[in-house]
Design a protein around this motif. Structure first.
Motif, PDB file in Angstrom:
ATOM      1  N   VAL A 108       0.891  -1.167  -0.028  1.00 13.39           N
ATOM      2  CA  VAL A 108       0.060   0.164   0.069  1.00 13.39           C
ATOM      3  C   VAL A 108       0.851   1.140   0.014  1.00 13.39           C
ATOM      4  O   VAL A 108       0.598   2.391  -0.543  1.00 13.39           O
ATOM      5  CB  VAL A 108      -1.011  -0.055   1.218  1.00 13.39           C
ATOM      6  N   ALA A 109       1.856   1.203   0.620  1.00 10.73           N
ATOM      7  CA  ALA A 109       2.538   2.287   0.974  1.00 10.73           C
ATOM      8  C   ALA A 109       3.271   2.876  -0.347  1.00 10.73           C
ATOM      9  O   ALA A 109       3.581   3.884  -0.900  1.00 10.73           O
ATOM     10  CB  ALA A 109       3.646   2.207   2.000  1.00 10.73           C
ATOM     11  N   GLY A 110       3.533   1.960  -1.396  1.00  8.23           N
ATOM     12  CA  GLY A 110       4.041   1.923  -2.483  1.00  8.23           C
ATOM     13  C   GLY A 110       3.163   2.629  -3.664  1.00  8.23           C
ATOM     14  O   GLY A 110       3.568   3.288  -4.536  1.00  8.23           O
ATOM     15  N   GLN A 111       1.872   2.793  -3.363  1.00  9.33           N
ATOM     16  CA  GLN A 111       0.981   3.180  -4.209  1.00  9.33           C
ATOM     17  C   GLN A 111       0.045   4.410  -3.852  1.00  9.33           C
ATOM     18  O   GLN A 111      -0.378   4.980  -4.830  1.00  9.33           O
ATOM     19  CB  GLN A 111      -0.054   2.176  -4.372  1.00  9.33           C
ATOM     20  N   ILE A 112       0.036   4.795  -2.537  1.00  7.43           N
ATOM     21  CA  ILE A 112      -0.903   5.752  -2.212  1.00  7.43           C
ATOM     22  C   ILE A 112      -0.220   7.225  -2.590  1.00  7.43           C
ATOM     23  O   ILE A 112      -0.679   8.127  -2.206  1.00  7.43           O
ATOM     24  CB  ILE A 112      -1.267   5.867  -0.603  1.00  7.43           C
ATOM     25  N   VAL A 113       1.053   6.995  -2.929  1.00  7.43           N
ATOM     26  CA  VAL A 113       1.842   8.414  -3.251  1.00  7.43           C
ATOM     27  C   VAL A 113       1.318   8.583  -4.680  1.00  7.43           C
ATOM     28  O   VAL A 113       1.423   7.764  -5.540  1.00  7.43           O
ATOM     29  CB  VAL A 113       3.185   8.323  -3.072  1.00  7.43           C
TER      30      VAL A 113
END
Length: 383
Positions: free
Chosen positions: A310-315
């Motif tokens: 998730v952290a890799g995509q929410i940006v």
């Protein structure tokens, strides 16, 4: 068995909703196309790889104390890999899509190689288990060596699936391949510690030459928790240093953003600090302590996979009027996706309980010898 059957029913309902309604039933969007089910897939296949790698310490690398875990480790490696295939098949919308990918190869695609290498790895695991059950040490060692090599290849390629995506700086780079292999050992040690705690409860073999296997696994667990803490610390430092867009925002999402609770409570607390402190208490690596630490570790590992995805995509990637959009995307896992994850866990539990009943998984002394070798020893003894 009843609990696992209920979990499987929940999974079937969740899977049916996904097949009928498509991507929207998983909670993913065009902005966040990979969700919790990708995290669960990584969780299962990393666990499978870890079980294979730890079991290889015995019949592949010749460390005799680890031979006791061989059959059960390889059996559960197969089961967790199958659970991962179920999850990724439904995440693609239909399991048929996963089969179609294999027969329409794109050799430049890391995802195609992931499917091919994990398929080869699964076949080798079945061959290895067959020879282990037949007590054919020679061919089990050959198959185990090939399975070990294929596990490293498949798992490092899984890291490349993320690391090749340069548009996602939080993932991009070579470190994920190394991180996945290292954390696979952590998963394998934790799962086997839990497994052999219950094996002892049912009266199975848990000792090799008087040495209990769970404390030995606990030492491995402590070592790999320490390595994981070291790795995560430097991942955070390098993400913050220099303020590189995408990497910095992803790290901040973990530290103080929407993933902070997951990160600090589950990933850091449950996954690293609590189990490490339990294992380091005075009195050594007692069986119950190792079991409790392993349970905490596996909870933390699941959230490690979830947070990574998730952290890799929410940006955001979108540029508005020449400026990079800074508002993070919102992602919530839908109930059908949680249902599939619960069902996959239930399936893994059900199949392992079935294997415990139907397969000869206990370690037998001299099981590593060939039948001909044992016959020769008997003849010599009689002479």
């Amino acid at each position: 068995m009843i609990i696992s059957a209920v979990m499987i029913v929940i999974g079937i309902i969740g899977g049916a909703l996904i097949v009928i309604n498509g991507e929207s039933a998983m909670g993913t969007t065009d902005r966040v196309p990979w969700g919790a089910m990708i995290g669960a897939y990584v969780f299962f296949v990393v666990s499978s790889t870890g079980l294979c790698l730890v079991s290889s310490l015995g019949h592949v690398f010749g460390i005799e104390r680890f031979e006791i875990i061989g059959k059960r480790a390889v059996t559960f490696a197969i089961i967790t890999l199958l659970a991962g295939f179920v999850v990724i098949g439904l995440e693609l919308g239909s399991p048929l899509n996963m089969i179609w990918i294999l027969f329409t190869p794109n050799f430049m695609s890391a995802i195609w190689w992931m499917g091919a290498l994990y398929g080869l790895y699964m076949v080798l695991l079945f061959v290895e288990l067959f020879f282990m059950i037949k007590n054919n040490h020679k061919y089990a060692t050959i198959a185990g060596t090939l399975a070990f090599i294929s596990a490293i290849a498949a798992h490092s390629n899984l890291g490349a699936v993320f690391g090749f995506i340069n548009a996602r700086p939080f993932w991009a780079g070579p470190y994920l391949s190394i991180y996945f292999i290292m954390s696979a050992f952590l998963s394998g040690a934790a799962i086997l510690s839990i497994m052999f705690y219950f094996v002892e409860k049912k009266g199975g073999t848990v000792k090799y030459k008087g040495e209990h296997i769970v404390p030995v696994l606990g030492k491995l667990l402590a070592m790999f928790i320490g390595m994981t803490m070291f790795f995560v610390t430097w991942k955070l430092i390098t993400g913050l240093y220099g303020g590189m867009y995408g990497k910095y925002e992803g790290v901040m999402a973990l530290i103080s953003g929407p993933l902070a609770f997951n990160f600090w409570v589950f990933e850091v607390g449950f996954g690293m600090l609590i189990p490490f402190l339990i294992l380091m208490l005075p009195g050594g690596f007692q069986v119950r302590r190792v079991f409790i630490a392993s349970v905490f570790t596996m909870i933390g590992i699941f959230f490690m996979r979830y947070d990574l995805v998730v952290a890799g995509q929410i940006v955001p990637l979108k540029v508005v009027d020449g400026l990079q959009e800074t508002v993070l995307h919102v992602y919530h896992t839908a109930l059908p996706a949680w249902g599939v994850i619960i069902g996959a866990l239930g399936m893994a539990l059900f199949l392992f309980l079935l294997a415990e009943q139907k397969l000869p998984l206990d370690y037998k002394e001299h099981a590593h010898e060939e039948p001909a070798e044992k016959a020769e020893k008997v003849v010599n003894a009689e002479a």
